[in-house]
Design a protein around this motif. Sequence first.
Motif, PDB file in Angstrom:
ATOM      1  N   PRO A  63       0.820  -1.215   0.000  1.00  0.00           N
ATOM      2  CA  PRO A  63       0.000   0.000   0.000  1.00  0.00           C
ATOM      3  C   PRO A  63       0.851   1.261   0.000  1.00  0.00           C
ATOM      4  O   PRO A  63       2.023   1.256   0.408  1.00  0.00           O
ATOM      5  CB  PRO A  63      -0.820  -0.143   1.281  1.00  0.00           C
ATOM      6  N   ALA A  64       0.234   2.357  -0.429  1.00  0.00           N
ATOM      7  CA  ALA A  64       0.967   3.598  -0.643  1.00  0.00           C
ATOM      8  C   ALA A  64       1.750   4.089   0.577  1.00  0.00           C
ATOM      9  O   ALA A  64       2.896   4.522   0.428  1.00  0.00           O
ATOM     10  CB  ALA A  64       0.011   4.678  -1.136  1.00  0.00           C
ATOM     11  N   TYR A 111      -6.717   6.577   2.464  1.00  0.00           N
ATOM     12  CA  TYR A 111      -7.376   5.274   2.493  1.00  0.00           C
ATOM     13  C   TYR A 111      -8.636   5.334   3.337  1.00  0.00           C
ATOM     14  O   TYR A 111      -8.730   6.130   4.279  1.00  0.00           O
ATOM     15  CB  TYR A 111      -6.433   4.205   3.076  1.00  0.00           C
ATOM     16  N   ALA A 112      -9.580   4.481   3.018  1.00  0.00           N
ATOM     17  CA  ALA A 112     -10.776   4.296   3.837  1.00  0.00           C
ATOM     18  C   ALA A 112     -10.684   2.967   4.561  1.00  0.00           C
ATOM     19  O   ALA A 112     -10.138   1.989   4.029  1.00  0.00           O
ATOM     20  CB  ALA A 112     -12.028   4.323   2.961  1.00  0.00           C
ATOM     21  N   SER A 113     -11.218   2.926   5.762  1.00  0.00           N
ATOM     22  CA  SER A 113     -11.281   1.692   6.542  1.00  0.00           C
ATOM     23  C   SER A 113     -12.701   1.155   6.541  1.00  0.00           C
ATOM     24  O   SER A 113     -13.666   1.906   6.369  1.00  0.00           O
ATOM     25  CB  SER A 113     -10.826   1.943   7.981  1.00  0.00           C
ATOM     26  N   VAL A 155     -16.264 -10.791  12.811  1.00  0.00           N
ATOM     27  CA  VAL A 155     -15.989  -9.443  12.323  1.00  0.00           C
ATOM     28  C   VAL A 155     -14.565  -9.400  11.783  1.00  0.00           C
ATOM     29  O   VAL A 155     -13.618  -9.810  12.467  1.00  0.00           O
ATOM     30  CB  VAL A 155     -16.159  -8.402  13.448  1.00  0.00           C
ATOM     31  N   THR A 156     -14.431  -8.939  10.557  1.00  0.00           N
ATOM     32  CA  THR A 156     -13.118  -8.801   9.929  1.00  0.00           C
ATOM     33  C   THR A 156     -12.897  -7.330   9.619  1.00  0.00           C
ATOM     34  O   THR A 156     -13.677  -6.721   8.879  1.00  0.00           O
ATOM     35  CB  THR A 156     -13.037  -9.613   8.627  1.00  0.00           C
ATOM     36  N   ARG A 157     -11.871  -6.767  10.200  1.00  0.00           N
ATOM     37  CA  ARG A 157     -11.600  -5.335  10.029  1.00  0.00           C
ATOM     38  C   ARG A 157     -10.508  -5.121   8.979  1.00  0.00           C
ATOM     39  O   ARG A 157      -9.468  -5.776   9.012  1.00  0.00           O
ATOM     40  CB  ARG A 157     -11.175  -4.711  11.358  1.00  0.00           C
ATOM     41  N   TRP A 158     -10.775  -4.185   8.087  1.00  0.00           N
ATOM     42  CA  TRP A 158      -9.799  -3.822   7.057  1.00  0.00           C
ATOM     43  C   TRP A 158      -9.434  -2.351   7.261  1.00  0.00           C
ATOM     44  O   TRP A 158     -10.007  -1.464   6.645  1.00  0.00           O
ATOM     45  CB  TRP A 158     -10.372  -4.069   5.662  1.00  0.00           C
ATOM     46  N   ASP A 159      -8.487  -2.132   8.190  1.00  0.00           N
ATOM     47  CA  ASP A 159      -8.052  -0.772   8.489  1.00  0.00           C
ATOM     48  C   ASP A 159      -7.231  -0.235   7.316  1.00  0.00           C
ATOM     49  O   ASP A 159      -6.310  -0.901   6.829  1.00  0.00           O
ATOM     50  CB  ASP A 159      -7.218  -0.745   9.769  1.00  0.00           C
ATOM     51  N   ALA A 160      -7.573   0.972   6.875  1.00  0.00           N
ATOM     52  CA  ALA A 160      -6.904   1.577   5.717  1.00  0.00           C
ATOM     53  C   ALA A 160      -6.852   0.582   4.557  1.00  0.00           C
ATOM     54  O   ALA A 160      -5.827   0.378   3.930  1.00  0.00           O
ATOM     55  CB  ALA A 160      -5.501   2.058   6.090  1.00  0.00           C
TER      56      ALA A 160
END
Length: 507
Positions: A303-304, A327-329, A426-431
């Motif tokens: 990622p950037a 980025y969006a989370s 629950v699966t979190r995708w931070d940024a």
Amino acid sequence: MSGSRTGAGHGAGQVVVIGAGIAGLAAADRLLRRGLRVTVLEASGRVGGKLLPGEVAGVRVDLGAESMLARRPEAVDLARAVGLADRLRPPATATASIWTRGALRPMPKGHVMGVPGTASALAGVLSDEGVARIERDADLPRTEVGEDVAVGEYVAARLGREVVDRLVEPLLGGVYAGDAYRLSLRSAVPQLFQVARTHTSLTKGVREIQARAAAARQTGPVFMGIEGGVGSLPLAVAESVRARGGEILTGTPVTELRRVRGAGPLGAAASGGTGAVAGGHPAWRVVAGDRVLYADAVIVAVPAPAAAGLLRAEAPAAAAELAAVEYASMALVTLAYRRTEAALPAGSGFLVPPIDGRTIKASTFASQKWGWIAEQNRDLVLLRTSVGRYGETEILRRDDAELVEVSRQDLKAATGLDATPVAARVTRWDAGLPQYPVGHHARVARLREHVAELPGLALCGAAYDGVGIPACVASAHAAVDQIHGDLAAVRELTAHPVQSLHGGAGE
């Protein structure tokens, strides 16, 4: 290849790929097919990035992206090349709904990312006033878009805000978790950008897009999944890479990337010395923990923000462009119910416009959308919701139990489902999702100019020319071509980014 053997790993045609998401793995696959030596370095403990298989209530599901655009060849071709041809599966149903104005309404047909060719296509989703506003498009003067414009700004100027707020916004939100009034028309929906530059009437331009698609007689499903989950694709690519002699090291974060001198031509032994890194040009020193690797070329597929850190020493201007990418989370809530207690509406799921004030932004009825999920356990029904958009931080600060509860509340309001799930995850995708704001195209062009000054360096991934799986694979292939001195694919992506079409509710 440890620090005590710093020369190990250097040789004709040695390439280091940083990052083992689908872009990095696709790059490694292409490099090996060209006869080069490859080492992939991945900071986390697994390969796959945002493609993640998992289990809920003993049923295999995707915990990240769940489908891939099949109307472009890159992702499906890669799946076939690594032995997954017999596991490719189209959705069992592609009929989705939109939860707006207090009811689940059928997703309209005949639109391009929510932009209709005729006003009547959106009847039912929009108010009568909203439909009437679309009809004014043909009589309005031309809307100038310049080098770029926000999707929402342009579409609202032509067709009214209701089209944006009730259809374009949730569709774009499903792809980018972004804000239609910030996202770039040129980068996010390039088809519509071309229409905006060449047509006065937006609806007329959309009808021409639809006519070209009909004339092309494209057959087969628009999207494709994989039995066992799209998350099995990177695992299969990694297995293929290792089987052909490539090395993949997980738990190995790269801490330094520097140029050195003295490399021979990239791929000299394998490709007749046609590479871009000629003798006397800089080669690369890669430090990862106690390992030091030397390579003729490096492909950065992270990622950037991570890419910015790696390039800061050798390419500060490129690093500054990368650091500016936002980025969006988001989080995915996967729920399993007893089938006898979970009567769901027909279809693959639904989208939710932000303007309606709900917490979830979509729900996918996974057991209805994918036959392979339903077949695993006929007594269970699995579905998932997604929460979180660009700029929304409060909802993602809640704990897992709260996210499950708000998902259940919204599902009850939308569908009447009031049962207690037998399992939840629950699966979190931070940024997790890069944003393509107005001017993104120009930023990527500047970035590529800076990187072009460094022989043997290329970038790939979701931050550049499209966020979907085919876009990431296309980006990887272009990066491999670039380090061989062939910029045709990079120029093509720059001119024509890959539109990441929406894959149905929850995608």
